[in-house]
Write a protein that holds these residues in place. Sequence first.
Motif, PDB file in Angstrom:
ATOM      1  N   VAL A   1       0.846  -1.188   0.000  1.00 53.93           N
ATOM      2  CA  VAL A   1       0.000   0.000   0.000  1.00 53.93           C
ATOM      3  C   VAL A   1       0.882   1.238   0.000  1.00 53.93           C
ATOM      4  O   VAL A   1       1.999   1.224   0.525  1.00 53.93           O
ATOM      5  N   ALA A   2       0.376   2.302  -0.627  1.00 56.99           N
ATOM      6  CA  ALA A   2       1.027   3.606  -0.569  1.00 56.99           C
ATOM      7  C   ALA A   2       0.269   4.460   0.432  1.00 56.99           C
ATOM      8  O   ALA A   2      -0.959   4.368   0.534  1.00 56.99           O
ATOM      9  N   VAL A   3       0.994   5.291   1.195  1.00 48.08           N
ATOM     10  CA  VAL A   3       0.391   6.058   2.280  1.00 48.08           C
ATOM     11  C   VAL A   3       0.844   7.512   2.215  1.00 48.08           C
ATOM     12  O   VAL A   3       2.036   7.800   2.054  1.00 48.08           O
ATOM     13  N   SER A   4      -0.111   8.426   2.344  1.00 46.90           N
ATOM     14  CA  SER A   4       0.175   9.853   2.399  1.00 46.90           C
ATOM     15  C   SER A   4      -0.805  10.510   3.359  1.00 46.90           C
ATOM     16  O   SER A   4      -1.917  10.009   3.571  1.00 46.90           O
ATOM     17  N   SER A   5      -0.408  11.634   3.923  1.00 50.02           N
ATOM     18  CA  SER A   5      -1.306  12.388   4.805  1.00 50.02           C
ATOM     19  C   SER A   5      -2.270  13.267   4.030  1.00 50.02           C
ATOM     20  O   SER A   5      -3.170  13.864   4.617  1.00 50.02           O
ATOM     21  N   GLN A   6      -2.123  13.363   2.713  1.00 47.24           N
ATOM     22  CA  GLN A   6      -3.007  14.211   1.921  1.00 47.24           C
ATOM     23  C   GLN A   6      -4.434  13.670   1.948  1.00 47.24           C
ATOM     24  O   GLN A   6      -4.653  12.471   1.792  1.00 47.24           O
ATOM     25  N   PRO A   7      -5.424  14.531   2.157  1.00 48.26           N
ATOM     26  CA  PRO A   7      -6.814  14.055   2.195  1.00 48.26           C
ATOM     27  C   PRO A   7      -7.311  13.626   0.816  1.00 48.26           C
ATOM     28  O   PRO A   7      -6.798  14.060  -0.217  1.00 48.26           O
TER      29      PRO A   7
END
Length: 228
Positions: A114-120
Motif C-alpha cells: 500500500v502507498a500512504v500519504s497524509s493528503q486528504p
Amino acid sequence: MSTPSSSLQSRYEAVEAERRRTWSPEALAGNIAQREALVRAQPETTHVKAGDVLSPYTLLDADGATVSLDDLTSSGPAVLVFFRFAGCPACNIALPYYAETLASILKAAGIPLVAVSSQPFPELDSIRTRNDLPFPVLNDPELALSQGLGITYLFDETAQAAAISKGSRSEALNGTPRWELPKPTVLVLNPGRVVRFIDISPDWMRRTETSTILKVLGLDQKDVSHAA
C-alpha cells in the motif's frame, strides 16, 4: 524512456539533469537546499527501528473505510510506501516504479503493498488513477502514523513561501494547518505491528530500490523479470 530494468535512482538522476537545464537558478537552489538540510538533520532525528512494536494506527481508503495495521498484516508481512502528496513529481516516479517492478511479485507472494500519504481524499486518489496503480493508496489522517514513526519534516521558510506562491495550502497537503509532510519511507511490518524494516529518505530524490525491499522479504530479485 525508462525501461523495466532501470533503477529508481537512474530515473531520478535523469530528472535532476533536466531540472539543471531548465529550472531557474533560484528554484533549483531552493529545492536542493531543503533536501540537503534534511539529509544533514536525519542522523539526529528520532524514529522507529526494526523490532519496535507500533501502536494500532488506522488508515483510510478512498471510500472512507478504515484499514488498520493489523488488517494489513493479518496473514503475514505488509509493505507500506509513504510518499509526500499526489502532485509531487518525485512521488509520481516512485509509485509507478514500484507498480512496475514490485507489485506483481508481492501479490504473487501474498504480501500486501500500500502507498500512504497524509493528503486528504479525493485529491490523494489522483496519483492512483493518473498512474493506474495496482495497489491501494491510503490516507494517514493528520499524519498520526507518520508522526508516530518519526518520519515527518517541516517545510523551511523558502519551501513554504514557494508553495504559497503557487496557491498551495497546508490543509490541502495534509489536512492540518502545519506545513509538514512525511519523508518518503518504506516500512515492512510484521504481524503484531512489529517493524521488520524501515528505510527513510530525507532526500525525496533518493528512495528505496525494489531490490532492497525484495531482499528484506527473502524474495529473489530475478523475479522482477517475471512480474507483469
